[in-house]
Design an enzyme around this catalytic site. Structure first.
Site, short mmCIF file in Angstrom:
data_model
loop_
_atom_site.label_atom_id
_atom_site.label_comp_id
_atom_site.label_asym_id
_atom_site.label_seq_id
_atom_site.Cartn_x
_atom_site.Cartn_y
_atom_site.Cartn_z
N ILE A 80 -3.78 10.44 11.67
CA ILE A 80 -2.33 10.79 10.70
C ILE A 80 -3.14 11.59 9.66
O ILE A 80 -3.74 11.28 9.33
CB ILE A 80 -1.20 9.95 10.76
N ASP B 52 -2.89 -7.00 -4.80
CA ASP B 52 -4.27 -6.72 -3.62
C ASP B 52 -3.46 -8.11 -2.47
O ASP B 52 -3.36 -9.14 -2.78
CB ASP B 52 -5.16 -8.07 -4.76
N VAL B 53 -3.57 -7.59 -1.47
CA VAL B 53 -2.88 -8.11 -0.17
C VAL B 53 -3.97 -9.47 -0.03
O VAL B 53 -3.82 -10.23 0.52
CB VAL B 53 -2.59 -7.15 1.46
N ASN C 236 1.58 -2.77 5.29
CA ASN C 236 0.79 -1.04 6.14
C ASN C 236 -0.31 -1.04 4.95
O ASN C 236 -1.63 0.02 5.63
CB ASN C 236 1.85 0.27 4.90
N SER D 226 -2.66 0.63 14.52
CA SER D 226 -4.48 1.71 14.98
C SER D 226 -4.57 1.56 16.09
O SER D 226 -4.64 1.18 16.56
CB SER D 226 -5.20 2.25 13.97
N ALA E 92 -11.38 -3.54 14.77
CA ALA E 92 -11.47 -5.37 14.94
C ALA E 92 -10.30 -5.46 14.05
O ALA E 92 -9.15 -6.53 14.96
CB ALA E 92 -12.54 -6.06 15.00
N TYR F 249 -12.89 -1.96 11.10
CA TYR F 249 -11.95 -0.91 11.18
C TYR F 249 -10.97 -1.75 12.52
O TYR F 249 -9.17 -1.92 12.40
CB TYR F 249 -11.76 0.39 10.97
N GLY G 252 0.60 -1.77 0.26
CA GLY G 252 -0.15 0.03 0.03
C GLY G 252 1.30 1.38 0.22
O GLY G 252 0.56 2.28 0.76
N LYS H 151 -8.01 -3.83 13.34
CA LYS H 151 -6.02 -3.57 13.83
C LYS H 151 -6.08 -3.94 14.81
O LYS H 151 -5.18 -4.82 15.53
CB LYS H 151 -6.24 -2.17 13.84
#
Ligand code: NAP
Length: 246
Positions: free
Chosen positions: A187, A62-63, A89, A141, A156, A154, A12, A158
């Protein structure tokens, strides 16, 4: 921090925090693979990185797809023949209150943010295990630690990344592979530019250093974690959040 002759893969990294990480590692001597779902932008970023004097290549990735990760790995090994550093990332948000969250938005965030880290770590750690050395840094995060209303998927994902980091640190330590996470707070990137000024201001009120972070602030923490200065550190989560969570 001399990363000369090191090869770093940053997922990313066509833009945002990943791009800042890739540029920072390159300025410190590392050769970079810029891997992103946006192939064209990844190519442009690799071009910018080459201006630092380090080598750079770009890869479509595409991870969330194992086949895409395997293709990326082959391309990178064909060019560089080894991988010393992996920075997981790539990440997305699809925010909504939990009771209104659509299943597809839960699935896509978990597939990219958490399964993506698993896919890339499993593939690259095989290479690192043979080399008997490596550094892996996962971008988590602070919401993976404290939760956040509107980000069930999101936060969950992280939180999962943090647990995965600690497990991989335990499993890979014997092969001299250190695995750590960086947990950014708020950020300034395209991801946060989407938020209204009202939401941003309410976040700033909770930050002791009273400002948003920059992508370079996260990149500096990653640089420390892939450098010789952190060789006795593994399984840790470094918050880069202006003191938001302490
Ligand atoms: P960003 O500006 O949106 O950059 C993320 C990059 O990842 C984009 O180029 C995106 O491409 C790419 N990407 C998306 N899905 C992908 C996939 N399946 N495979 C490979 N690449 C993919 O985001 P950012 O703000 O720099 O965030 C980077 C990381 O930091 C994320 O993990 C994020 O969760 C984390 N983080 C950010 C903040 C913040 O305040 N910004 C705070 C805490 C943590 P497309 O644009 O084409 O989708």
């Amino acid at each position: 921090m001399d990363l000369k002759d090191k090869v770093a893969v940053v997922t990313g990294s066509a833009q945002g925090i990943g791009k800042a990480i890739a540029l920072t590692l390159a300025r410190n001597g590392a050769d970079i693979a810029v891997c992103d779902i946006d192939e064209e932008l990844a190519g442009q970023t690799a071009g910018e990185i080459e201006k630092t004097g380090s080598r750079a290549m770009s890869c479509k990735l595409d991870v969330s797809q194992i086949s895409s990760v395997e293709e990326m790995l082959k391309k990178i090994l064909d060019k560089y023949n080894k991988i010393d550093i992996l920075v997981n990332n790539a990440g997305i948000t699809r925010d909504a209150l939990m009771i209104r969250m659509k299943e597809k938005d839960w699935d896509s965030v978990l597939n990219i943010n958490l399964k993506g880290v698993f896919n890339c770590t499993r593939a690259v750690s095989r290479v690192m295990m043979k080399q008997r050395s490596g550094r892996i840094v996962n971008i988590a995060s602070v919401v993976g630690i404290m939760g956040n209303a509107g980000q069930a998927n999101y936060s969950a994902s992280k939180g999962g990344v943090i647990a995965l980091t600690k497990t991989c640190a335990r499993e890979l330590a014997g092969r001299n592979i250190n695995v750590n996470a960086v947990a950014p707070g708020f950020i300034r990137t395209r991801m946060t530019d989407k938020l209204t000024d009202e939401v941003k201001n309410s976040f700033v009120k909770t930050i002791p250093l009273a400002k948003l972070g920059q992508p370079e602030d996260v990149a500096d923490a990653v640089l420390f974690l892939v450098s010789g200065l952190s060789k006795y550190i593994t399984g840790q989560v470094i918050k880069v959040d202006g003191g938001m969570v302490m």
